[in-house]
Design a protein around this motif. Structure first.
Motif, short mmCIF file in Angstrom:
data_model
loop_
_atom_site.label_atom_id
_atom_site.label_comp_id
_atom_site.label_asym_id
_atom_site.label_seq_id
_atom_site.Cartn_x
_atom_site.Cartn_y
_atom_site.Cartn_z
N VAL A 55 34.83 0.11 24.83
CA VAL A 55 34.60 -0.77 23.69
C VAL A 55 35.57 -1.93 23.76
O VAL A 55 36.65 -1.83 24.37
N ALA A 56 35.20 -3.03 23.14
CA ALA A 56 36.04 -4.23 23.13
C ALA A 56 36.81 -4.31 21.82
O ALA A 56 36.22 -4.29 20.75
N GLN A 57 38.11 -4.38 21.92
CA GLN A 57 38.95 -4.59 20.75
C GLN A 57 39.27 -6.08 20.69
O GLN A 57 39.98 -6.62 21.55
N SER A 86 38.78 -13.32 23.09
CA SER A 86 39.83 -12.55 23.75
C SER A 86 39.67 -11.10 23.34
O SER A 86 39.58 -10.79 22.14
N VAL A 87 39.63 -10.19 24.32
CA VAL A 87 39.41 -8.77 24.01
C VAL A 87 40.30 -7.89 24.87
O VAL A 87 40.77 -8.29 25.94
N ARG A 88 40.49 -6.68 24.37
CA ARG A 88 41.05 -5.60 25.16
C ARG A 88 39.94 -4.57 25.34
O ARG A 88 39.38 -4.09 24.35
N SER A 119 31.04 -8.70 15.90
CA SER A 119 31.35 -7.31 16.24
C SER A 119 32.34 -7.27 17.41
O SER A 119 32.70 -8.29 17.98
N ASP A 120 32.75 -6.05 17.74
CA ASP A 120 33.68 -5.83 18.84
C ASP A 120 32.95 -5.35 20.10
O ASP A 120 33.57 -4.78 21.00
N ILE A 121 31.66 -5.60 20.21
CA ILE A 121 30.90 -5.16 21.38
C ILE A 121 31.48 -5.82 22.64
O ILE A 121 31.93 -6.97 22.61
#
Length: 205
Positions: A55-57, A86-88, A119-121
């Motif tokens: 999942v993308a945070q 920007s994601v983790r 969303s964090d998709i």
């Protein structure tokens, strides 16, 4: 999931760590979706409960406007909006990758844009229906557990006493463009893969 013990600083563990980093590098280079590649890595190395997906945070509150270099890679002029994300990428408790992503909303569907904005998709999962291809611009090994010239001088022995292998936070960086089947680029990603890819016990041996 149980917490993995630190890898020991031994010649064998150093060789094994390098082999694993190079294996992930090869997997990323040979597949179009980094998200799906990390899904498999997570499952194969039991980094989370069975069936867990990456999942993308979102990292919010920061922005990196598209530079001239980014726009050139995306083949857009200064009048074309370019979004930034920007994601983790996380598998269970493990952050496997930290990524900067510039993309062209006009080349995605409205539903994809809504999902990415609200969303964090993970990006690769959100745009999977585009059947995109990934074109790697650079793949850089940021850490090698073996010293330069080890094949001629040998691998150093372990330090005195039991010592964990010192693994830096970032191990591997990829820079890539995602493009539609007709060749139109819609995303530029810069991905830093972290030491969490080795968050499992060192192989016995």
């Amino acid at each position: 999931m149980p917490v993995a013990l630190p890898w020991p600083d031994t010649p064998m563990a150093r060789v094994e760590a390098l082999a694993l980093v190079e294996t992930l590098n090869a997997d990323l280079l040979s597949h179009d979706s980094a998200t799906l590649t990390l899904d498999r890595w997570c499952a194969d190395h039991r980094l989370a409960d069975p069936g867990a997906k990456v999942v993308a945070q979102r990292v919010r509150g920061q922005d990196k406007p598209a530079t001239a270099e980014v726009r050139a890679a995306l083949r857009v002029d200064t009048a074309t909006p370019v979004a930034y994300r920007s994601v983790r990428l996380r598998c269970g408790a493990h952050v496997l990758s930290e990524a900067d992503n510039w993309y062209v909303p006009a080349r995605l569907t409205p539903d994809m844009n809504t999902a990415l904005e609200t969303s964090d998709i993970a990006f690769g999962r959100a745009v999977q229906a585009l059947h995109f291809s990934r074109h790697t611009l650079a793949a850089t090994l940021l850490w090698s557990p073996l010293p330069a010239g080890w094949e001629m001088t040998g691998i150093p022995g372990p330090p005195r006493g039991p010592t964990p292998l010192a693994i830096p936070h970032h191990l591997l960086e990829h820079r890539a463009v995602l493009a539609t089947p007709d060749g139109a680029p819609f995303s530029l990603v810069v991905e830093d893969y972290t030491a969490a890819i080795l968050d499992f016990p060192a192989p016995a041996g």
